[in-house]
Design a protein around this motif. Structure first.
Motif, PDB file in Angstrom:
ATOM      1  N   GLY A  18       0.680  -1.140   0.065  1.00  0.00           N
ATOM      2  CA  GLY A  18       0.054   0.070   0.138  1.00  0.00           C
ATOM      3  C   GLY A  18       0.957   1.363   0.008  1.00  0.00           C
ATOM      4  O   GLY A  18       0.528   2.314  -0.832  1.00  0.00           O
ATOM      5  N   THR A  19       1.813   1.240   0.922  1.00  0.00           N
ATOM      6  CA  THR A  19       2.825   2.404   0.952  1.00  0.00           C
ATOM      7  C   THR A  19       3.471   2.608  -0.425  1.00  0.00           C
ATOM      8  O   THR A  19       3.484   3.692  -1.081  1.00  0.00           O
ATOM      9  CB  THR A  19       3.777   2.295   1.924  1.00  0.00           C
ATOM     10  N   GLY A  20       3.790   1.426  -0.819  1.00  0.00           N
ATOM     11  CA  GLY A  20       4.605   1.499  -2.308  1.00  0.00           C
ATOM     12  C   GLY A  20       3.659   2.188  -3.519  1.00  0.00           C
ATOM     13  O   GLY A  20       4.065   2.748  -4.255  1.00  0.00           O
ATOM     14  N   MET A  21       2.547   1.618  -3.513  1.00  0.00           N
ATOM     15  CA  MET A  21       1.447   1.955  -4.408  1.00  0.00           C
ATOM     16  C   MET A  21       1.265   3.625  -4.397  1.00  0.00           C
ATOM     17  O   MET A  21       1.039   4.082  -5.192  1.00  0.00           O
ATOM     18  CB  MET A  21       0.133   1.173  -4.379  1.00  0.00           C
ATOM     19  N   PHE A  22       1.239   3.985  -2.953  1.00  0.00           N
ATOM     20  CA  PHE A  22       0.752   5.392  -2.939  1.00  0.00           C
ATOM     21  C   PHE A  22       1.863   6.226  -3.393  1.00  0.00           C
ATOM     22  O   PHE A  22       1.533   7.233  -4.153  1.00  0.00           O
ATOM     23  CB  PHE A  22       0.655   5.675  -1.377  1.00  0.00           C
ATOM     24  N   PHE A  23       3.081   5.889  -3.088  1.00  0.00           N
ATOM     25  CA  PHE A  23       4.203   6.587  -3.543  1.00  0.00           C
ATOM     26  C   PHE A  23       4.393   6.531  -5.120  1.00  0.00           C
ATOM     27  O   PHE A  23       5.102   7.500  -5.646  1.00  0.00           O
ATOM     28  CB  PHE A  23       5.498   6.484  -2.775  1.00  0.00           C
ATOM     29  N   ALA A  24       4.256   5.308  -5.674  1.00  0.00           N
ATOM     30  CA  ALA A  24       4.264   5.122  -7.141  1.00  0.00           C
ATOM     31  C   ALA A  24       3.512   6.245  -7.746  1.00  0.00           C
ATOM     32  O   ALA A  24       3.489   6.921  -8.708  1.00  0.00           O
ATOM     33  CB  ALA A  24       4.033   3.794  -7.321  1.00  0.00           C
ATOM     34  N   ILE A  25       1.917   6.136  -7.323  1.00  0.00           N
ATOM     35  CA  ILE A  25       1.206   6.839  -7.724  1.00  0.00           C
ATOM     36  C   ILE A  25       0.998   8.354  -7.636  1.00  0.00           C
ATOM     37  O   ILE A  25       1.148   9.225  -8.556  1.00  0.00           O
ATOM     38  CB  ILE A  25      -0.404   6.563  -7.248  1.00  0.00           C
ATOM     39  N   HIS A  28       4.158   9.294 -10.061  1.00  0.00           N
ATOM     40  CA  HIS A  28       3.636   9.513 -11.691  1.00  0.00           C
ATOM     41  C   HIS A  28       2.812  10.848 -11.801  1.00  0.00           C
ATOM     42  O   HIS A  28       2.818  11.450 -12.783  1.00  0.00           O
ATOM     43  CB  HIS A  28       2.893   8.093 -11.940  1.00  0.00           C
ATOM     44  N   TYR A  29       2.026  11.067 -10.885  1.00  0.00           N
ATOM     45  CA  TYR A  29       1.249  12.181 -10.646  1.00  0.00           C
ATOM     46  C   TYR A  29       2.059  13.606 -10.820  1.00  0.00           C
ATOM     47  O   TYR A  29       1.600  14.440 -11.736  1.00  0.00           O
ATOM     48  CB  TYR A  29       0.055  12.043  -9.546  1.00  0.00           C
ATOM     49  N   ASP A  30       3.006  13.628 -10.077  1.00  0.00           N
ATOM     50  CA  ASP A  30       3.893  14.631 -10.002  1.00  0.00           C
ATOM     51  C   ASP A  30       4.672  14.791 -11.541  1.00  0.00           C
ATOM     52  O   ASP A  30       4.930  15.725 -11.792  1.00  0.00           O
ATOM     53  CB  ASP A  30       4.874  14.414  -8.802  1.00  0.00           C
ATOM     54  N   GLN A  31       5.154  13.557 -11.877  1.00  0.00           N
ATOM     55  CA  GLN A  31       5.750  13.721 -13.132  1.00  0.00           C
ATOM     56  C   GLN A  31       4.906  14.200 -14.349  1.00  0.00           C
ATOM     57  O   GLN A  31       5.408  14.830 -15.195  1.00  0.00           O
ATOM     58  CB  GLN A  31       6.359  12.384 -13.521  1.00  0.00           C
ATOM     59  N   GLY A  32       3.512  13.866 -14.204  1.00  0.00           N
ATOM     60  CA  GLY A  32       2.723  14.325 -15.441  1.00  0.00           C
ATOM     61  C   GLY A  32       2.441  15.898 -15.307  1.00  0.00           C
ATOM     62  O   GLY A  32       2.211  16.528 -16.268  1.00  0.00           O
ATOM     63  N   ARG A  33       2.683  16.503 -13.867  1.00  0.00           N
ATOM     64  CA  ARG A  33       2.271  17.645 -13.876  1.00  0.00           C
ATOM     65  C   ARG A  33       3.423  18.687 -14.321  1.00  0.00           C
ATOM     66  O   ARG A  33       3.302  19.834 -14.612  1.00  0.00           O
ATOM     67  CB  ARG A  33       1.946  18.325 -12.409  1.00  0.00           C
ATOM     68  N   LYS A  34       4.610  18.008 -14.607  1.00  0.00           N
ATOM     69  CA  LYS A  34       5.693  18.889 -14.744  1.00  0.00           C
ATOM     70  C   LYS A  34       5.574  19.295 -16.433  1.00  0.00           C
ATOM     71  O   LYS A  34       5.050  18.648 -17.024  1.00  0.00           O
ATOM     72  CB  LYS A  34       7.165  17.951 -14.749  1.00  0.00           C
TER      73      LYS A  34
END
Length: 78
Positions: A18-25, A28-34
């Motif tokens: 769960g922690t790994g999925m949270f940080f992965a999402i 990816h969300y932060d990368q998409g906003r760049k």
């Protein structure tokens, strides 16, 4: 002691995944906003990965077919 192992193990597993999925999402969300992300480069890389996957799958099928024929197994569908 052994009765508690599945409970502790699966709880730990859920927490870690769960922690790994949270940080992965989140990543990816932060990368998409760049700014400046190139859609063309992402599509090209995805196409290359898909092509390698399909070629690997075909190669594995060919190797399996040759191996099965070498062992003399029946390949008929009827």
């Amino acid at each position: 002691m052994i009765d508690w192992f599945p409970i502790v193990f699966f709880t730990f597993k859920l927490l870690v995944l769960g922690t790994g999925m949270f940080f992965a999402i989140k990543w990816h969300y932060d990368q998409g906003r760049k700014k400046g992300t190139e859609t063309r480069a992402v599509l090209r890389a995805g196409g290359k990965v898909a092509a390698v996957f399909v070629l690997s799958l075909l190669g594995l099928g060919l190797v399996t077919f040759v191996f099965v024929r070498m062992l003399g197994l029946d390949l008929s569908f009827s």
